[in-house]
Design a protein around this motif. Sequence first.
Motif, PDB file in Angstrom:
ATOM      1  N   GLU A  78       4.594-103.152  -1.212  1.00 13.52           N
ATOM      2  CA  GLU A  78       4.058-104.480  -1.526  1.00 13.52           C
ATOM      3  C   GLU A  78       3.039-104.969  -0.504  1.00 13.52           C
ATOM      4  N   ALA A  79       3.270-104.688   0.761  1.00 10.77           N
ATOM      5  CA  ALA A  79       2.415-105.190   1.844  1.00 10.77           C
ATOM      6  C   ALA A  79       2.265-104.124   2.925  1.00 10.77           C
ATOM      7  N   SER A 115       3.315-109.633  -5.492  1.00 12.27           N
ATOM      8  CA  SER A 115       3.187-108.247  -5.011  1.00 12.27           C
ATOM      9  C   SER A 115       3.976-107.285  -5.902  1.00 12.27           C
ATOM     10  N   ILE A 156       7.153-111.553   0.258  1.00 11.56           N
ATOM     11  CA  ILE A 156       7.286-110.115   0.010  1.00 11.56           C
ATOM     12  C   ILE A 156       8.747-109.798  -0.302  1.00 11.56           C
TER      13      ILE A 156
END
Length: 302
Positions: A277-278, A185, A270
């Motif tokens: 990233e998420a 990520s 993560i």
Amino acid sequence: MSELPGIALDAWRGQSQALDFGGHAIRYWVAGDAEAEPLLLIHGFPTASWDWHRLWAPLAGRYRLIACDMLGFGYSAKPRGHAYSLLEQADLQQALLAHIGERRPVHVLAHDYGDSVAQELIARHQEGRLQLASCVFLNGGLFPETHHPVRVQKLLLGPLGPLIGRLFSRRKLAQSFARIFGPQSQASEEELDALWQLIQCNNGPAVMHRLIRYMPERRQQRERWVTAMQATAVPMRVIDGAFDPISGAHMVARYRELIAGADTVLLDGIGHYPQLEAPSQVLEHYLQFRARQEMPCSAEPS
């Protein structure tokens, strides 16, 4: 949930408004229905409120969003000789709420440096100085004993701090972020360009060694903040990128030790910036947390 597209930096800047805070120009953003519940978003170090850009539109569809680039960050003023303080940044959040006329209990979503500002707001809530409705923390140094700063942060605190700040570059930002983001990520080149633009704006590297004083300030305030978190009835959740070497799974383990009934979510793989990233996972877990708070009390069993 599908990935969230976000907002281009130029478009983001164009949506900002201005606030005078102690003679310093602060840029802030408000979105969503003014009648919806207020949600204050507090960014981290060394970036800015654009960190929330992927969550901004989905959250604005449900809440009245409020965010600013704190003093010394992003598009806000970065006075060179200023003694930056987390307590002053909490004053700024309260000044912003007053400026826009928001007097209702406020929900908070915070990250990194912003977690410390949120801890101060929880302490002020306990002292009757403002009203919070809930608080969600993303990766941050909630406890100094579990905070593992990266090398550049340690150098900024030392005697060469002013020089280290002036030498900070996009290349060094990319190197640092590569270590703290998850392996799958990583930040894109476009994101790194935008983040560097925010740091560089108003000669930001020249004040990084002053902003970094938040690390010893956290130690000074630790007992007051942790005591407030242990005592408060404000609903809290931690949503944490587990891979983060700064404030990852090890910080969450400490949170579970110290906070009774700890509500925590670990995002596997993560890193330190879960909202970049998420973002879909962060949104899902944030909305789940809010839905849980809004559920009516269950009826007594017959």
